[in-house]
Write an enzyme that holds these catalytic residues in place. Structure first.
Site, PDB file in Angstrom:
ATOM      1  N   PRO A 160       0.838  -1.199   0.000  1.00 16.05           N
ATOM      2  CA  PRO A 160       0.000   0.000   0.000  1.00 16.05           C
ATOM      3  C   PRO A 160       0.876   1.255   0.000  1.00 16.05           C
ATOM      4  O   PRO A 160       2.020   1.222   0.428  1.00 16.05           O
ATOM      5  CB  PRO A 160      -0.768  -0.122   1.309  1.00 16.05           C
ATOM      6  CG  PRO A 160       0.121  -0.934   2.189  1.00 16.05           C
ATOM      7  CD  PRO A 160       0.810  -1.898   1.288  1.00 16.05           C
ATOM      8  N   SER A 206       7.372   4.453   8.296  1.00 15.60           N
ATOM      9  CA  SER A 206       7.480   3.492   7.206  1.00 15.60           C
ATOM     10  C   SER A 206       6.263   2.581   7.145  1.00 15.60           C
ATOM     11  O   SER A 206       5.461   2.513   8.070  1.00 15.60           O
ATOM     12  CB  SER A 206       8.747   2.655   7.372  1.00 15.60           C
ATOM     13  OG  SER A 206       8.548   1.664   8.353  1.00 15.60           O
ATOM     14  N   LYS A 207       6.156   1.902   6.034  1.00 13.86           N
ATOM     15  CA  LYS A 207       5.030   0.991   5.830  1.00 13.86           C
ATOM     16  C   LYS A 207       4.959  -0.040   6.936  1.00 13.86           C
ATOM     17  O   LYS A 207       3.891  -0.437   7.370  1.00 13.86           O
ATOM     18  CB  LYS A 207       5.206   0.251   4.497  1.00 13.86           C
ATOM     19  CG  LYS A 207       4.957   1.106   3.282  1.00 13.86           C
ATOM     20  CD  LYS A 207       5.059   0.267   2.028  1.00 13.86           C
ATOM     21  CE  LYS A 207       4.984   1.165   0.799  1.00 13.86           C
ATOM     22  NZ  LYS A 207       5.068   0.417  -0.451  1.00 13.86           N
ATOM     23  N   ARG A 208       6.111  -0.468   7.370  1.00 14.86           N
ATOM     24  CA  ARG A 208       6.146  -1.517   8.383  1.00 14.86           C
ATOM     25  C   ARG A 208       5.575  -1.065   9.728  1.00 14.86           C
ATOM     26  O   ARG A 208       5.329  -1.870  10.603  1.00 14.86           O
ATOM     27  CB  ARG A 208       7.583  -2.033   8.554  1.00 14.86           C
ATOM     28  CG  ARG A 208       8.012  -2.967   7.437  1.00 14.86           C
ATOM     29  CD  ARG A 208       9.497  -3.219   7.456  1.00 14.86           C
ATOM     30  NE  ARG A 208      10.259  -2.005   7.154  1.00 14.86           N
ATOM     31  CZ  ARG A 208      10.425  -1.499   5.938  1.00 14.86           C
ATOM     32  NH1 ARG A 208       9.878  -2.104   4.909  1.00 14.86           N
ATOM     33  NH2 ARG A 208      11.124  -0.412   5.738  1.00 14.86           N
ATOM     34  N   ASP A 209       5.407   0.251   9.871  1.00 14.21           N
ATOM     35  CA  ASP A 209       4.848   0.729  11.127  1.00 14.21           C
ATOM     36  C   ASP A 209       3.386   0.319  11.279  1.00 14.21           C
ATOM     37  O   ASP A 209       2.884   0.238  12.388  1.00 14.21           O
ATOM     38  CB  ASP A 209       4.977   2.259  11.228  1.00 14.21           C
ATOM     39  CG  ASP A 209       6.425   2.670  11.403  1.00 14.21           C
ATOM     40  OD1 ASP A 209       7.148   1.944  12.099  1.00 14.21           O
ATOM     41  OD2 ASP A 209       6.824   3.702  10.852  1.00 14.21           O
TER      42      ASP A 209
END
Length: 503
Positions: free
Chosen positions: A15, A260-263
Site C-alpha cells: 500500500p 514506514s510501511k512496516r509501522d
RNA sequence: GGUCCCUUCGUCUAUCGGUUAGGACGCCAGGUUUUCAUCCUGGAAAGAGGAGUUCGAUUCUCCUAGGGACUACCA
C-alpha cells in the site's frame, strides 16, 4: 516557459504510505499551481517485490484524496506505456547505448562473490578503485564476454563512474548540493536475470522520454541524485534535465526514524490512506478512510506537514492549496507526524458538513446496529452533537440515549445528584411533563422552569436528576432538546424506570 | 564507519540582522452552561552549545553536539 510536467512514481510493493501520499500531493499541487500535468507511473522493476493489488490500491487512494491524475496508469496518455515492466525494450536500447559508449560495462559477479568481497574488505564499494579485482567485461575480451553470455551466465550492467568529479545538484528546496563522484559506486543499471533495469536507469529514461520538468520526491533520494545527474549527462540529456526538489521526510511521532510501511498500526494510528489487506501475510492494516477521516482533512493535514503558506491560515481546500503552494515554502527538516493535529482537522471538516450529510453517513452505522431512524430526525440529532466529535464513528456514543433507554446509571452522578427526596421530585416532574401538550423543547422548558420557580425548587437538583434518568450520565446536549426528540411517553417511562432502579 | 541533509515552544511552524520571538495542535486555569462537550478568555512552553562577522544576531560563517537519510542485482 514549457509546460510543467511532474510525476508520482510509486513502486507497487504494497500500500501507499502516508509519506508517499504527501509526495503525491505536493507533486499535484505544484503541477496545478503552474497549470501543468500530473503523471502516474508505476515503477515495477523489481519483480521479486511485486505485490498484487498494490497498483489498484494506489490509484484508488489518489482518487479518494482528490489527487487527479492527468496522464499515466489509469488515465492513459501519449507517452506510455506507464508501467515500467512494459517498457523493457525501451530501457534495453539505452543500456546498449551506454555500453557502446563505454560508459557502462557488464559484470558477472554473483551475489555470493559480492558478499564475500564485502566481508573481506571493509566498506567495499564497486567502483574505479575495485572494479579491476572483480569479474566484469572491463577485464575480459569481447569473445570471453560473449562466451559467458552464450553459456547462460547471468550478468548485470553497471555504470562506469569516473572518480574525482564534483557533481552539483541544484535542489529547489535545499539549494546547491555538491557531492564528489568518488564516493559513488558503479550502480547496477540493468539485470539480465529478468531483463529489467533498476530504478536509477528506468527513472531517468522515463523522466526524459515523458518530458518531466520537475522531479519532486522524498529526501531519501538525495544521496543518489548525483548518480542521476551523471546519467543524464551520460545519455546526452543534460540540457533537458528536470529540476529536482527533495522533500523532507515524515518522521515517527515518538522515537527515531522515518515513518514506514512496516509501522502499520503499531504507532496507534493508520499509516495508510485506505485499509490494506496484505495478500501474503493476511495482515490487515487500517486506513484513514476506514477510520472515518474525510479526504479533505487528510489532504489539508498532510499539506501542512512540511509546507506552510506563510500566513496564519490553516484550513485549506484543495483549490486554496493549489493557489498558495510553492516549493520555496517547503521546509528542509523532517516533520514528526502529529496524529492529534490530524484529528483536529477532521473535527473542523466535520463541522463544515451539513447535518443531513452527516446523518446519512451516521445512518449507515445505525443500520449495522439494527436501528433505523427518520433521516430528518437524525439530522436534528446530529446537529445537536456534532461539535462534540471528531469522527462520524464517535456520534453513537454521543447519541445512543436518543435511541435506547439507559441500562445503567453513572455511579458518581447517582451519588452526587440522586438524593433522598429525588424520587418524589421526579414523580412531580412526571406529572408536570405529562400535562404538557406541546412537547417542543422551548415550550417544555418554559413550563418546567415556571414550575421550578413557583415551587421554589432547586434548578440543579431537578435538571441533573432529570438528565440522569433520561441519559444515564451527566452529559449530552440541552436537556429539553433531548426530551423533545425522545418524546413524551418514552421520557416519562425513563423517569419511572430511574425511580425504580436507582439505589 | 563513510557521505550527504537538517536543527525556533512537547509537536507542526512564522521570522528572510534590530520583534514583548507570532500562530496552531496538545496541556493547564478561569468564564459561560441544568450536565458534559463545544465556545470564549487567559496561562505555562522555544532559538542545541561554542566561536566569529556586525553597532546589533534566532537570522550570516565556522566548529562541536544531536537528529535524519543513504551506503542492495529495493525503490
Amino acid at each position: 516557459m514549457e509546460k510543467v510536467r511532474v510525476r508520482f512514481a510509486p513502486s507497487p510493493t504494497g500500500p501507499l504510505h502516508i509519506g508517499g501520499v504527501r509526495t503525491a500531493l505536493y507533486n499535484y499541487l505544484f503541477a496545478k499551481k503552474h497549470g501543468g500535468d500530473m503523471l502516474l507511473r508505476i515503477e515495477d522493476t523489481d519483480s521479486n517485490r511485486f505485490v498484487p493489488g498494490a497498483e489498484d490500491y494506489i490509484v484508488e487512494s489518489l482518487n479518494w484524496l482528490g489527487i487527479k491524475i492527468d496522464e499515466g496508469v489509469g488515465a492513459g496518455g501519449d507517452y506510455g506505456p506507464y508501467r515500467q515492466s512494459e517498457r523493457k525494450d525501451i530501457y534495453l536500447q539505452y543500456v546498449n547505448q551506454l555500453l557502446d559508449a563505454g560508459l557502462a560495462y557488464k559484470a558477472f559477479d554473483t551475489p555470493e562473490e559480492l558478499d564475500a568481497k564485502r566481508a573481506e574488505i571493509e566498506n567495499f564499494q564497486y567502483d574505479a578503485s575495485t572494479r579491476a579485482q572483480m569479474n566484469n567485461s572491463l577485464l575480459l575480451s569481447e569473445s570471453e564476454v560473449e562466451a559467458k553470455i552464450a553459456a547462460g551466465e547471468p550478468y548485470v550492467v553497471r555504470i562506469k563512474l569516473e572518480p574525482g568529479e564534483n557533481v552539483v545538484i541544484n535542489d529547489l528546496i535545499r539549494g546547491e548540493v555538491i557531492i564528489n563522484s568518488s564516493i559513488l559506486d558503479d550502480k547496477v543499471l540493468y539485470k539480465s536475470s529478468d531483463g529489467l533495469p533498476t530504478y536509477h536507469l528506468a527513472n531517468i529514461v522515463d523522466d526524459h522520454l515523458m518530458g518531466i520538468t520537475h522531479v519532486i520526491r522524498g529526501e531519501e533520494w538525495l544521496p543518489s541524485a548525483p548518480l542521476h545527474v551523471l546519467l543524464y549527462k551520460y545519455l546526452g540529456w543534460a540540457d533537458t534535465m528536470p529540476q529536482f526538489a527533495h522533500l523532507p521526510l515524515l518522521l515517527k511521532p515518538q522515537g527515531n526514524g522515518k515513518l514506514s510501511k512496516r509501522d502499520g498500526d503499531k504507532l496507534g494510528f493508520p499509516v495508510f490512506p485506505l485499509e490494506w489487506n496484505d495478500p501474503k501475510s493476511g495482515e490487515k492494516s487500517s486506513g484513514y478512510r476506514e477510520s472515518g477521516y474525510f479526504p479533505e482533512a487528510v489532504v489539508n493535514f498532510l499539506a501542512l506537514l512540511g509546507w506552510n503558506p506563510g500566513t496564519e491560515q490553516e484550513m485549506f481546500s484543495m483549490q486554496e492549496l493549489v493557489d498558495a503552494f510553492s516549493l520555496e515554502r517547503v521546509s528542509k527538516s523532517g516533520a514528526k507526524f502529529d496524529y492529534e493535529k490530524g484529528k483536529w482537522f477532521n473535527h473542523n471538516y466535520l463541522q463544515l458538513k451539513s447535518n443531513e450529510e452527516l446523518a446519512s453517513l451516521f445512518a449507515k452505522e445505525l443500520e449495522v446496529k439494527g436501528i433505523s431512524v427518520d433521516e430528518a430526525k437524525l439530522a436534528t440529532i446530529v446537529g445537536l452533537v456534532k461539535e462534540r466529535v471528531n469522527f462520524v464513528s464517535e456520534l453513537w456514543e454521543q447519541t445512543s440515549f436518543f435511541f435506547e433507554a439507559p441500562t445503567e446509571y453513572d455511579e458518581k452522578t447517582v451519588k452526587k445528584r440522586w438524593k433522598e427526596d429525588t424520587p418524589a421530585l421526579m414523580q412531580d416532574l412526571i406529572s408536570v411533563l405529562d400535562a404538557i401538550e406541546d412537547f417542543s423543547s422551548h415550550n417544555m422548558e418554559e413550563i418546567v422552569k415556571t414550575w421550578i420557580a413557583e415551587k421554589e425548587l432547586n434548578m440543579g437538583a431537578v435538571m441533573n436528576a432529570f438528565r440522569l434518568s433520561v441519559v444515564g450520565a451527566p452529559q449530552g446536549p440541552h436537556m429539553f432538546d433531548i426530551a423533545a426528540i425522545v418524546g413524551k411517553q418514552e421520557i416519562i417511562d425513563r423517569i419511572k424506570k430511574a425511580i425504580l432502579n436507582i439505589k
